[in-house]
Design a protein around this motif. Structure first.
Motif, PDB file in Angstrom:
ATOM      1  N   PHE A   6       2.292  12.820  -3.437  1.00 34.59           N
ATOM      2  CA  PHE A   6       1.363  11.396  -3.228  1.00 34.59           C
ATOM      3  C   PHE A   6       1.189  11.321  -1.893  1.00 34.59           C
ATOM      4  CE2 PHE A   6       0.671  10.812  -7.667  1.00 34.59           C
ATOM      5  CZ  PHE A   6      -0.908  10.085  -7.539  1.00 34.59           C
ATOM      6  N   ALA A   7       2.195  12.308  -1.685  1.00 35.37           N
ATOM      7  CA  ALA A   7       1.898  11.979   0.609  1.00 35.37           C
ATOM      8  C   ALA A   7       2.259  13.411   0.760  1.00 35.37           C
ATOM      9  CB  ALA A   7       2.946  11.221   0.991  1.00 35.37           C
ATOM     10  N   LEU A  50      -6.248  18.693   5.538  1.00 38.10           N
ATOM     11  CA  LEU A  50      -5.402  19.189   4.479  1.00 38.10           C
ATOM     12  C   LEU A  50      -6.273  19.110   3.584  1.00 38.10           C
ATOM     13  CD1 LEU A  50      -2.375  19.412   3.434  1.00 38.10           C
ATOM     14  CD2 LEU A  50      -2.551  16.919   3.206  1.00 38.10           C
ATOM     15  N   ARG A  51      -6.329  19.949   2.694  1.00 40.36           N
ATOM     16  CA  ARG A  51      -7.177  20.028   1.221  1.00 40.36           C
ATOM     17  C   ARG A  51      -6.376  20.733   0.393  1.00 40.36           C
ATOM     18  NH1 ARG A  51     -12.401  21.720   1.394  1.00 40.36           N
ATOM     19  NH2 ARG A  51     -12.975  22.121   3.283  1.00 40.36           N
ATOM     20  N   GLN A  52      -6.231  19.276  -0.950  1.00 36.67           N
ATOM     21  CA  GLN A  52      -5.427  19.200  -1.826  1.00 36.67           C
ATOM     22  C   GLN A  52      -6.399  18.923  -3.644  1.00 36.67           C
ATOM     23  OE1 GLN A  52      -4.924  15.467  -0.234  1.00 36.67           O
ATOM     24  NE2 GLN A  52      -3.152  15.664  -0.599  1.00 36.67           N
ATOM     25  N   THR A  53      -6.821  20.064  -4.251  1.00 36.38           N
ATOM     26  CA  THR A  53      -7.108  19.607  -6.128  1.00 36.38           C
ATOM     27  C   THR A  53      -5.641  19.000  -6.892  1.00 36.38           C
ATOM     28  OG1 THR A  53      -8.002  21.842  -5.245  1.00 36.38           O
ATOM     29  CG2 THR A  53      -7.990  20.727  -7.479  1.00 36.38           C
ATOM     30  N   PHE A  54      -7.011  18.290  -6.663  1.00 35.10           N
ATOM     31  CA  PHE A  54      -5.455  17.865  -8.139  1.00 35.10           C
ATOM     32  C   PHE A  54      -6.026  18.106  -9.748  1.00 35.10           C
ATOM     33  CE2 PHE A  54      -6.390  14.430  -5.167  1.00 35.10           C
ATOM     34  CZ  PHE A  54      -5.438  14.109  -4.524  1.00 35.10           C
ATOM     35  N   VAL A  55      -4.356  17.974  -9.890  1.00 29.90           N
ATOM     36  CA  VAL A  55      -4.348  17.768 -11.409  1.00 29.90           C
ATOM     37  C   VAL A  55      -3.423  16.775 -12.348  1.00 29.90           C
ATOM     38  CG1 VAL A  55      -3.797  20.242 -10.628  1.00 29.90           C
ATOM     39  CG2 VAL A  55      -1.711  19.491 -10.817  1.00 29.90           C
ATOM     40  N   ALA A  56      -3.733  17.035 -13.656  1.00 27.17           N
ATOM     41  CA  ALA A  56      -3.926  15.955 -14.376  1.00 27.17           C
ATOM     42  C   ALA A  56      -1.859  15.848 -14.290  1.00 27.17           C
ATOM     43  CB  ALA A  56      -4.165  16.305 -15.789  1.00 27.17           C
ATOM     44  N   PHE A  65       0.569  -1.735  -0.088  1.00 21.44           N
ATOM     45  CA  PHE A  65      -0.214   0.189  -0.091  1.00 21.44           C
ATOM     46  C   PHE A  65       1.242   1.267   0.302  1.00 21.44           C
ATOM     47  CE2 PHE A  65      -2.798  -2.647   1.937  1.00 21.44           C
ATOM     48  CZ  PHE A  65      -3.954  -3.283   0.448  1.00 21.44           C
ATOM     49  N   SER A  66       1.770   1.091   0.379  1.00 24.13           N
ATOM     50  CA  SER A  66       3.140   2.254   0.040  1.00 24.13           C
ATOM     51  C   SER A  66       3.548   2.403  -1.005  1.00 24.13           C
ATOM     52  CB  SER A  66       4.206   2.012   1.298  1.00 24.13           C
ATOM     53  OG  SER A  66       3.503   1.874   3.290  1.00 24.13           O
ATOM     54  N   LEU A  67       2.979   1.986  -1.536  1.00 26.95           N
ATOM     55  CA  LEU A  67       3.722   2.011  -3.213  1.00 26.95           C
ATOM     56  C   LEU A  67       2.890   3.720  -3.102  1.00 26.95           C
ATOM     57  CD1 LEU A  67       5.287   1.692  -5.451  1.00 26.95           C
ATOM     58  CD2 LEU A  67       3.902   0.460  -6.560  1.00 26.95           C
ATOM     59  N   GLY A  68       1.309   3.768  -3.354  1.00 27.31           N
ATOM     60  CA  GLY A  68       0.277   4.995  -3.329  1.00 27.31           C
ATOM     61  C   GLY A  68       0.443   5.806  -2.945  1.00 27.31           C
ATOM     62  N   LYS A  69       1.204   5.851  -2.310  1.00 27.53           N
ATOM     63  CA  LYS A  69       1.898   7.407  -1.579  1.00 27.53           C
ATOM     64  C   LYS A  69       3.548   7.783  -1.927  1.00 27.53           C
ATOM     65  CE  LYS A  69      -0.664   6.341   2.826  1.00 27.53           C
ATOM     66  NZ  LYS A  69      -1.502   5.384   2.635  1.00 27.53           N
ATOM     67  N   SER A  70       3.812   6.826  -2.915  1.00 21.11           N
ATOM     68  CA  SER A  70       5.393   7.503  -2.505  1.00 21.11           C
ATOM     69  C   SER A  70       5.912   7.601  -4.334  1.00 21.11           C
ATOM     70  CB  SER A  70       5.919   6.252  -2.438  1.00 21.11           C
ATOM     71  OG  SER A  70       6.228   5.073  -1.737  1.00 21.11           O
ATOM     72  N   TYR A  71       4.728   8.249  -5.159  1.00 24.20           N
ATOM     73  CA  TYR A  71       4.727   8.973  -5.986  1.00 24.20           C
ATOM     74  C   TYR A  71       5.322  10.785  -5.902  1.00 24.20           C
ATOM     75  CZ  TYR A  71       3.513   5.108  -8.792  1.00 24.20           C
ATOM     76  OH  TYR A  71       3.161   3.515  -9.709  1.00 24.20           O
ATOM     77  N   PRO A  72       5.477  11.640  -6.716  1.00 25.93           N
ATOM     78  CA  PRO A  72       5.717  13.036  -5.751  1.00 25.93           C
ATOM     79  C   PRO A  72       4.168  13.639  -5.952  1.00 25.93           C
ATOM     80  CG  PRO A  72       7.168  12.580  -8.246  1.00 25.93           C
ATOM     81  CD  PRO A  72       6.198  10.736  -8.080  1.00 25.93           C
TER      82      PRO A  72
END
Length: 111
Positions: free
Chosen positions: A10-11, A105-111, A1-8
């Motif tokens: 994403f954490a 914590l608020r985040q808006t995602f971009v492509a 599951f940690s891999l999903g938090k490992s991209y620039p």
């Protein structure tokens, strides 16, 4: 599951740091997550598969933990892959993550 938090990007963490003594019971905090205003996750730290002390004991048995290290503890049920139908974040989505007693914590995602 940690891999999903490992991209620039994403954490995201912060902007606050707190210590366990700031809570009446740091092992029983409510965790929530909403996407575009819809609550998709809600749970409590007492319900984690491994308690925070057990997680730290296990990790410190195989690697050094130093002041300032961040340990991801997991997440309540409701992640996109486990939903039916599955749901994944998309550009423009706003994700709000909340920890009781700390804030959100608020985040808006971009492509």
């Amino acid at each position: 599951f940690s891999l999903g938090k490992s991209y620039p990007g994403f954490a995201p963490i912060g902007p606050w740091l707190v210590t366990p003594d700031e809570f009446e019971n740091p092992d029983d905090l409510e965790l929530r997550c909403a996407i575009n205003g819809e609550e998709v996750q809600k749970g409590r730290t007492r319900d984690l598969i491994l308690s925070v002390p057990a997680l730290i004991a296990g990790l410190s048995a195989v690697l050094p933990l130093l002041p300032g290290d961040v340990v991801f503890t997991g997440t309540p049920a409701g992640v996109g892959l486990g939903r039916d139908p599955q749901r994944f974040l998309a550009a423009g989505d706003e994700l709000v993550s909340t920890v009781e007693g700390i804030g959100e914590l608020r985040q808006t995602f971009v492509a």
